[in-house]
Design a protein around this motif. Structure first.
Motif, short mmCIF file in Angstrom:
data_model
loop_
_atom_site.label_atom_id
_atom_site.label_comp_id
_atom_site.label_asym_id
_atom_site.label_seq_id
_atom_site.Cartn_x
_atom_site.Cartn_y
_atom_site.Cartn_z
N SER A 344 0.60 -0.91 -0.21
CA SER A 344 0.37 -0.21 0.20
C SER A 344 0.61 1.50 0.08
O SER A 344 0.44 2.03 -1.02
CB SER A 344 -1.37 0.14 1.44
N PHE A 345 2.28 1.81 0.41
CA PHE A 345 2.91 2.10 0.80
C PHE A 345 4.51 2.01 0.43
O PHE A 345 4.93 0.97 0.82
CB PHE A 345 3.17 3.37 2.19
N TYR A 346 5.40 2.79 0.15
CA TYR A 346 6.58 2.54 -0.39
C TYR A 346 7.77 3.46 -0.45
O TYR A 346 7.29 4.77 -1.54
CB TYR A 346 7.05 1.85 -1.57
N ASN A 347 7.91 4.04 1.22
CA ASN A 347 9.25 5.22 0.74
C ASN A 347 8.45 6.33 0.39
O ASN A 347 8.99 7.41 -1.16
CB ASN A 347 10.21 4.43 -0.20
N GLY A 348 7.50 6.28 0.93
CA GLY A 348 6.63 7.79 0.63
C GLY A 348 5.75 8.27 -0.54
O GLY A 348 5.36 8.68 -0.81
N LYS A 349 5.41 7.22 -0.91
CA LYS A 349 4.65 6.73 -2.31
C LYS A 349 3.33 6.25 -1.63
O LYS A 349 2.94 4.20 -1.51
CB LYS A 349 5.39 6.17 -3.61
N LEU A 350 1.85 6.13 -2.30
CA LEU A 350 0.88 5.84 -2.12
C LEU A 350 0.49 4.26 -3.91
O LEU A 350 0.77 5.03 -4.58
CB LEU A 350 -0.73 6.10 -2.40
N THR A 351 0.66 3.13 -3.09
CA THR A 351 0.61 2.28 -4.11
C THR A 351 -0.44 1.54 -3.84
O THR A 351 -0.88 0.03 -4.55
CB THR A 351 2.39 1.51 -4.12
N LEU A 352 -1.58 1.81 -3.48
CA LEU A 352 -3.18 1.46 -3.76
C LEU A 352 -3.83 1.60 -4.70
O LEU A 352 -4.67 2.74 -3.71
CB LEU A 352 -2.93 0.71 -1.96
N LYS A 353 -4.35 1.29 -5.33
CA LYS A 353 -4.72 2.04 -6.40
C LYS A 353 -6.33 2.57 -6.00
O LYS A 353 -6.64 3.72 -6.57
CB LYS A 353 -5.55 1.00 -7.83
N GLU A 354 -7.15 1.49 -5.11
CA GLU A 354 -8.21 2.05 -4.91
C GLU A 354 -8.13 3.11 -3.53
O GLU A 354 -8.88 3.57 -3.87
CB GLU A 354 -9.22 0.98 -3.84
N THR A 355 -7.28 3.41 -2.90
CA THR A 355 -7.41 4.53 -1.89
C THR A 355 -7.19 5.82 -2.54
O THR A 355 -7.57 6.72 -2.38
CB THR A 355 -5.95 4.13 -1.12
N GLY A 356 -6.11 5.60 -3.83
CA GLY A 356 -5.74 6.72 -4.87
C GLY A 356 -6.96 7.34 -5.57
O GLY A 356 -7.71 8.47 -5.46
N ARG A 357 -8.37 5.98 -5.69
CA ARG A 357 -9.33 6.66 -6.28
C ARG A 357 -10.23 7.39 -5.37
O ARG A 357 -11.28 8.03 -5.24
CB ARG A 357 -9.81 5.53 -7.21
#
Length: 372
Positions: A344-357
């Motif tokens: 879901s998170f990697y070093n300051g980046k959001l990596t989960l599409k559904e949360t981003g949307r």
């Protein structure tokens, strides 16, 4: 690797991420396990039980976070814990980032590596780290229905069981997945008329093979759903609703066709989800009423069965935990595409599409984050 197991701080949360047997497996692999004092008490495990298997007992959550490379939990990170996290730390738990904007902010700001149990899948498209809790939640949801249909708890006074000479109660279950089948197993065993709805014919067929003849299986379309709403005593929602959808399977207006003081049990507890009127509740204040319909929406039902839940959750998550600890998190994520889907998170980046949307914020794929 140093694995930290803090005590859960959510009200009425009695589970712990790992039982003493799991600790022994981790220690035998050459890793160090730090357990917060009394973390296992709610599940029936003492500090001495953990120490006997090689764990070190730590007095506070702050120390656990400070000394651990990986935090092994059950529930999401709460605001009280945000300050404890540090850059590059691995958080392995049920994160549910789409539902917790403040937590998402904190994990991005702290540059956490967050891996969510609920999004790890397998070659069959199933969710192995959700499955054990889903089964318990389904069964526990039916037991809650038994309780809150009692007159003394505000219900209609209907015993959810077949009794000679009177109408057999009807239970409608939306979803033929793990929680739906778990609920149907108990509801049918009590002799109720049970209807399971799903849009996946293969799931309906698989459920039919394991459930008894008093369970009816219907394709989930509008007519069938409305027919069930009119006749059911208990409606159990066992499906996860896409987080970005604005519509609902059961709208507030549709409650008017249900029986007065019928009961809705929402296992999924997606606020604004499949059932428009559902909002998360707690074990100490579990029910509320909307338009004459009682709602039970406790979002951590398995906690009521904490020892069973802890043991089954540990059995499911431990192989993935060991893979991360043995290989290191980056290699484990690169090697295992199923584990990677939980990132879901990697070093300051959001990596989960559904949360981003849902939260309308930028995100990248796990593959982009890892450079693969």
């Amino acid at each position: 690797m140093k694995i930290g197991i803090p005590k859960e701080i959510k009200p009425y949360e009695y589970r712990v991420a790992c039982d003493p047997n799991g600790v022994k497996e981790i220690v035998n692999k050459g890793h160090k396990v730090l357990v917060e004092r009394n973390a296992g008490i709610g599940s029936g495990f003492t500090d001495e039980d953990y120490k006997a298997q090689g764990a070190e007992i730590i007095d506070t959550a702050r120390e656990i976070f400070a000394k651990s490379d990986l935090i092994y939990k059950v529930k999401e990170i709460f605001p009280e814990e945000f300050a404890y996290m540090r850059e590059g730390q691995i958080i392995f738990t049920y994160i549910h980032s789409n539902a917790h904007r403040e937590q998402t902010d904190a994990m991005i700001e702290k540059k956490i590596i967050g891996i969510a149990y609920e999004d790890v899948d397998d070659k069959d498209g199933e969710f192995p780290l959700l499955k054990p809790m889903s089964i318990i939640a389904g069964k526990g949801g039916f037991l809650a229905a038994l309780n809150f249909m009692q007159k003394i708890y505000g219900g209609n006074g209907i015993l959810l069981s077949k009794i000679d000479g009177i109408r057999t109660p009807e239970i409608t279950i939306i979803g033929a997945g793990n929680s739906g089948v778990g609920a149907a197993e108990l509801a049918s065993a009590f002799g109720n008329k049970v209807t399971v709805l799903d849009i996946d014919v293969n799931k309906l067929e698989a459920a039919r093979k394991v459930l008894p003849p008093n369970v009816e299986f219907l394709y989930s379309n509008r007519n069938n759903l409305e027919m069930c709403l009119k006749r059911t005593d208990v409606l159990m929602n066992c499906i996860l609703w896409p987080k970005w959808r604005k519509d609902h399977l059961v709208s507030k207006d549709m409650l008017t066709i249900m029986k007065n003081r019928a009961l809705i049990v929402d296992i999924a507890c997606d606020e604004g989800g499949a059932i428009e009127t559902c909002k998360s509740t707690t074990h100490d204040d579990p029910i509320y009423e909307v338009n004459g319909i009682i709602h039970y929406c406790v979002d951590n039902i398995p906690s009521a069965f904490s020892q069973t839940a802890t043991q089954t959750l540990c059995n499911a998550t431990l192989p993935y935990l060991l893979e991360i600890a043995d290989k290191g998190v980056e290699k484990a994520l690169k090697d295992n595409k199923y584990l990677r889907r939980g990132l879901s998170f990697y070093n300051g980046k959001l990596t989960l599409k559904e949360t981003g949307r849902k939260q309308e914020r930028p995100y990248i794929t796990p593959e982009e984050a890892l450079g693969i």
